[in-house]
Scaffold this motif. Structure first.
Motif, short mmCIF file in Angstrom:
data_model
loop_
_atom_site.label_atom_id
_atom_site.label_comp_id
_atom_site.label_asym_id
_atom_site.label_seq_id
_atom_site.Cartn_x
_atom_site.Cartn_y
_atom_site.Cartn_z
N PHE A 99 0.83 -1.19 0.00
CA PHE A 99 0.00 0.00 0.00
C PHE A 99 0.86 1.24 0.00
CE2 PHE A 99 -1.91 -3.43 2.44
CZ PHE A 99 -3.11 -3.61 1.76
N TYR A 100 0.30 2.32 -0.52
CA TYR A 100 0.94 3.63 -0.39
C TYR A 100 0.65 4.15 1.01
CZ TYR A 100 1.93 3.90 -5.38
OH TYR A 100 2.43 3.67 -6.63
N LEU A 101 1.59 4.92 1.54
CA LEU A 101 1.45 5.52 2.86
C LEU A 101 0.13 6.26 3.01
CD1 LEU A 101 3.35 5.64 5.28
CD2 LEU A 101 4.23 7.79 4.40
N HIS A 102 -0.22 7.06 1.99
CA HIS A 102 -1.44 7.87 2.09
C HIS A 102 -2.71 7.02 2.15
CE1 HIS A 102 -1.29 7.34 -2.35
NE2 HIS A 102 -2.59 7.32 -2.23
N GLN A 103 -2.61 5.75 1.75
CA GLN A 103 -3.77 4.86 1.82
C GLN A 103 -3.95 4.28 3.22
OE1 GLN A 103 -2.35 2.26 -1.43
NE2 GLN A 103 -4.35 2.59 -2.37
N THR A 108 -9.12 3.24 10.31
CA THR A 108 -9.56 2.77 11.62
C THR A 108 -9.10 1.33 11.79
OG1 THR A 108 -11.48 4.23 11.57
CG2 THR A 108 -11.61 2.34 13.06
N VAL A 109 -8.63 1.01 12.99
CA VAL A 109 -8.15 -0.34 13.29
C VAL A 109 -9.10 -1.00 14.28
CG1 VAL A 109 -6.22 -1.68 14.22
CG2 VAL A 109 -5.77 0.41 12.91
N GLN A 110 -9.46 -2.26 13.97
CA GLN A 110 -10.31 -3.04 14.88
C GLN A 110 -9.68 -4.40 15.11
OE1 GLN A 110 -14.07 -3.53 12.81
NE2 GLN A 110 -13.27 -5.14 11.50
N ASP A 111 -10.12 -5.05 16.22
CA ASP A 111 -9.64 -6.41 16.46
C ASP A 111 -10.59 -7.41 15.81
OD1 ASP A 111 -11.82 -6.67 18.18
OD2 ASP A 111 -10.62 -6.42 20.00
N LEU A 156 -9.50 -1.06 2.15
CA LEU A 156 -9.37 0.36 1.80
C LEU A 156 -10.73 0.99 1.52
CD1 LEU A 156 -6.20 0.30 -0.49
CD2 LEU A 156 -6.36 0.99 1.90
N GLU A 157 -11.62 0.23 0.92
CA GLU A 157 -12.94 0.77 0.56
C GLU A 157 -13.70 1.24 1.80
OE1 GLU A 157 -16.80 -0.90 -1.74
OE2 GLU A 157 -14.86 -1.55 -2.54
N ASN A 158 -13.63 0.46 2.88
CA ASN A 158 -14.33 0.81 4.12
C ASN A 158 -13.42 1.48 5.14
OD1 ASN A 158 -17.00 -0.20 3.46
ND2 ASN A 158 -16.03 -2.21 3.44
#
Length: 171
Positions: A99-103, A108-111, A156-158
């Motif tokens: 992935f590119y950094l800007h992506q 948001t990170v979830q478990d 990436l979409e969500n």
């Protein structure tokens, strides 16, 4: 308007033949600086001109570039401290799971149980693999290695990353 991404900063001239020293901010210098590539030069946040790369070589920690129709130092001196950018339509298609950094920054990170952990604020490259910095509300930042065992899914979409909280990650 097209989105532009920073690929380097002109920090000085190099010699008298129109070359400039660039501190690179791209993972793809061979692609960005190859002969014939178009880079947009910005100074004070404003587009100054588009430049076509005539030559590229490495020297110490710098990328040395020259541009078409800029044969001597007088032609490029005014570009010092300029930021070189590339338009989104010139970004290279990346292999799967890259992935590119800007992506990544801002996702948001979830478990695995869909509990929200925080947002990715930064990507560091200290060694063998990248480390993603997750900013968490009222807690210190969580550092996770970008490895298969930890990062399970990047959507990436969500705008969502699902991770496996391995033992010892949150100590």
């Amino acid at each position: 308007m097209k989105t532009l991404y920073n690929v380097g900063k002109i920090v000085n001239t190099q010699g008298i033949k129109g070359e400039v020293r660039v501190i690179s901010k791209t993972d793809f210098p061979e692609e960005r600086y190859k002969k014939g590539s178009t880079l947009s030069l910005f100074q004070d946040g404003k587009l100054v001109t588009d430049l076509t790369v005539a030559s590229h070589r490495k020297h110490k920690n710098f990328d040395i570039l020259s541009f078409e129709n800029h044969p001597n130092i007088n032609d490029v001196e005014k570009y010092r401290d300029g930021i070189l950018k590339v338009s989104e339509d010139r970004l290279t298609e990346l292999p799967q799971n890259e992935f590119y950094l800007h992506q990544i920054v801002g996702l948001t990170v979830q478990d695995e149980e869909k509990n929200t952990i925080g947002k990715i604020s930064e990507v560091m490259s200290p060694g063998a693999n990248d480390v993603w910095v997750i900013e968490r509300p009222k807690k210190k930042d969580l550092l996770i290695p970008y490895i298969e065992e930890v990062v399970l899914d990047v959507d990436l979409e969500n705008q969502l990353v699902t991770i496996h909280m391995m033992e010892g990650l949150d100590d």
